[in-house]
Design a protein around this motif. Structure first.
Motif, PDB file in Angstrom:
ATOM      1  N   ASP A 149       0.907 -14.345 107.789  1.00  0.00           N
ATOM      2  CA  ASP A 149       1.178 -13.707 106.496  1.00  0.00           C
ATOM      3  C   ASP A 149       1.340 -12.194 106.563  1.00  0.00           C
ATOM      4  O   ASP A 149       1.704 -11.568 105.562  1.00  0.00           O
ATOM      5  CB  ASP A 149       0.050 -14.047 105.518  1.00  0.00           C
ATOM      6  N   TYR A 150       1.028 -11.595 107.723  1.00  0.00           N
ATOM      7  CA  TYR A 150       1.153 -10.143 107.865  1.00  0.00           C
ATOM      8  C   TYR A 150       1.863  -9.832 109.179  1.00  0.00           C
ATOM      9  O   TYR A 150       1.609 -10.492 110.196  1.00  0.00           O
ATOM     10  CB  TYR A 150      -0.231  -9.474 107.874  1.00  0.00           C
ATOM     11  N   ASP A 151       2.733  -8.828 109.157  1.00  0.00           N
ATOM     12  CA  ASP A 151       3.397  -8.457 110.400  1.00  0.00           C
ATOM     13  C   ASP A 151       2.430  -7.669 111.285  1.00  0.00           C
ATOM     14  O   ASP A 151       1.357  -7.227 110.846  1.00  0.00           O
ATOM     15  CB  ASP A 151       4.691  -7.684 110.131  1.00  0.00           C
ATOM     16  N   ASN A 152       2.831  -7.476 112.525  1.00  0.00           N
ATOM     17  CA  ASN A 152       1.951  -6.826 113.501  1.00  0.00           C
ATOM     18  C   ASN A 152       1.578  -5.413 113.092  1.00  0.00           C
ATOM     19  O   ASN A 152       0.447  -4.975 113.321  1.00  0.00           O
ATOM     20  CB  ASN A 152       2.614  -6.818 114.884  1.00  0.00           C
ATOM     21  N   ALA A 153       2.519  -4.683 112.495  1.00  0.00           N
ATOM     22  CA  ALA A 153       2.251  -3.297 112.095  1.00  0.00           C
ATOM     23  C   ALA A 153       1.122  -3.234 111.071  1.00  0.00           C
ATOM     24  O   ALA A 153       0.223  -2.387 111.168  1.00  0.00           O
ATOM     25  CB  ALA A 153       3.517  -2.652 111.540  1.00  0.00           C
ATOM     26  N   ILE A 154       1.149  -4.137 110.089  1.00  0.00           N
ATOM     27  CA  ILE A 154       0.100  -4.164 109.069  1.00  0.00           C
ATOM     28  C   ILE A 154      -1.231  -4.564 109.690  1.00  0.00           C
ATOM     29  O   ILE A 154      -2.289  -3.957 109.402  1.00  0.00           O
ATOM     30  CB  ILE A 154       0.466  -5.136 107.929  1.00  0.00           C
ATOM     31  N   LEU A 155      -1.223  -5.553 110.563  1.00  0.00           N
ATOM     32  CA  LEU A 155      -2.467  -6.011 111.185  1.00  0.00           C
ATOM     33  C   LEU A 155      -3.080  -4.939 112.087  1.00  0.00           C
ATOM     34  O   LEU A 155      -4.310  -4.797 112.146  1.00  0.00           O
ATOM     35  CB  LEU A 155      -2.224  -7.294 111.972  1.00  0.00           C
ATOM     36  N   GLU A 156      -2.238  -4.185 112.780  1.00  0.00           N
ATOM     37  CA  GLU A 156      -2.754  -3.089 113.613  1.00  0.00           C
ATOM     38  C   GLU A 156      -3.400  -2.015 112.740  1.00  0.00           C
ATOM     39  O   GLU A 156      -4.478  -1.498 113.058  1.00  0.00           O
ATOM     40  CB  GLU A 156      -1.622  -2.493 114.445  1.00  0.00           C
TER      41      GLU A 156
END
Length: 388
Positions: A149-156
């Motif tokens: 549900d979240y891209d890598n940029a948001i998760l980082e």
């Protein structure tokens, strides 16, 4: 527009006497002490109605008769819960109340990461921060498959933000997200929340829409018999969160809703904040399209941010053009010879209300009074300009 004001009952720090001073004539409230899925008895309805009328006001809209989770899931005793809902509808009609706002959001009502986010002018606002939401889901709730549900940029960013947060900030985030409005759900623990969400693991968007359709096809005939208008509130925020399906968030969703059952009783609460948080929604166009189905208006404005975050802005500012929105509403009212009930929604906590520690976030008196005054002035300016 008919001016109304939300009131959470006798425990609300904003009193009926306060509401009367705003100039609003109508009150929007519910039987907040009745558990979800239970019958609203005539005696209890009449008691609240009498209290409102004794204050010189009118109970204009019920917000809301909450829908039990078993109905949304179509499980367990959902048929009995629907029968209870039908009886509650008959009982409110008996007491002369004919307007019901409701929603079909799974588990929670509206969701925010900040309940008292400080603005530059010193007031506070409700805020939904996409990064902090991801941090809650990934590191506090520890939800499986959160990466879907979240891209890598948001998760980082979420991991970095979470690692920098103090224990108090993490608690603030958890409390904000799990805080239920009165009459919706009780404040939840993480374990309770995870159990409730787990019930939806096999429920798709279409499944939930089918369950809403079933509910409406059961209750709308009762509404027609009793002259009641049902007005669904859009999902807030208008996108999926916590792995839960959101099904009333766009023009297409609202079109599905009105097609579930063709009836003047099956309508919409047009919330400019909920729908306005989705940049794809053209609000004035949608008002024109659904003009025969809009029974209630929640007028507020959100400021959208590039990553999907947003906060509650001043009513005449933000990302939605409130001038065009109100103009579209007034055009419909003139064409149809009607006046649609409206309430100013989600005001800022400001001035003396900053000292009120018992106020419900977004529902302090002065911020909503400011919003109502601005909307009243905008309406008057449009009407006096002879635009139509």
């Amino acid at each position: 527009m008919k001016e109304t004001f939300r009131w959470f009952g006798s425990s609300d720090s904003v009193t009926l006497a306060d509401i009367k001073q705003t100039g609003a004539k109508g009150v929007v409230t519910a039987l907040h002490h009745i558990s979800n899925g239970e019958i609203w008895e005539i005696q209890e309805i009449q008691k609240v109605k009498n209290t409102i009328e004794n204050a010189g006001l009118k109970w204009s809209f019920i917000e809301s008769i909450p829908i039990h989770e078993n109905i949304k899931l179509r499980q367990g005793d959902y048929l009995q819960r629907i029968e209870n809902y039908k009886q509650s509808l008959k009982n409110i009609a008996h007491c002369g109340i004919k307007n019901v706002c409701y929603n079909f959001m799974p588990v929670l009502d509206w969701t925010r990461t900040h309940l008292f986010w400080k603005l530059d002018d010193g007031s506070t606002a409700l805020r939904f921060d996409k990064v902090e939401m991801a941090a809650f889901e990934a590191f506090i709730m520890q939800r499986k498959d959160v990466e879907k549900d979240y891209d890598n940029a948001i998760l980082e960013k979420a991991e970095k933000r979470f690692n920098e947060m103090t224990a108090a900030e993490k608690q603030r985030l958890q409390d904000g997200i799990l805080k239920g409005l009165p009459g919706t759900v009780d404040d939840l623990t993480i374990s309770q929340f995870k159990e409730m969400i787990a019930q939806y693991k096999d429920i798709s968007h279409q499944d939930l829409k089918n369950n809403l359709s079933l509910f409406l096809n059961e209750v709308i005939p009762v509404c027609e018999e009793n002259g009641i208008k049902m007005a669904i509130h859009p999902d807030d925020p208008p996108f999926d969160i916590m792995g839960l399906p959101r099904i009333i968030k766009s023009e297409n969703d609202l079109e599905d809703l009105v097609n579930f059952i063709d009836s003047p009783s099956n309508g919409i609460t047009f919330c400019t904040g909920s729908l306005g948080a989705n940049p794809k929604n053209d609000l004035p166009k949608m008002i024109e399209k659904f003009k025969d189905k809009i029974h209630f208006l929640h007028l507020r404005n959100v400021k959208r941010e590039a990553d999907g975050s947003f906060y509650e802005d001043h009513h005449l500012e933000g990302s939605s053009n409130m001038f065009e929105i109100v103009k579209a509403v007034l055009k419909i009212e003139k064409e149809k010879g009607i006046s649609i009930p409206m309430r100013p929604d989600h005001g800022h906590q400001m001035l003396d209300d900053l000292k009120n520690n018992n106020a419900y976030a977004g529902y302090t008196a002065i911020g909503r009074l400011k919003g109502l005054a601005e909307l009243r002035g905008l309406e008057l300016g449009i009407l006096k300009s002879n635009i139509f």
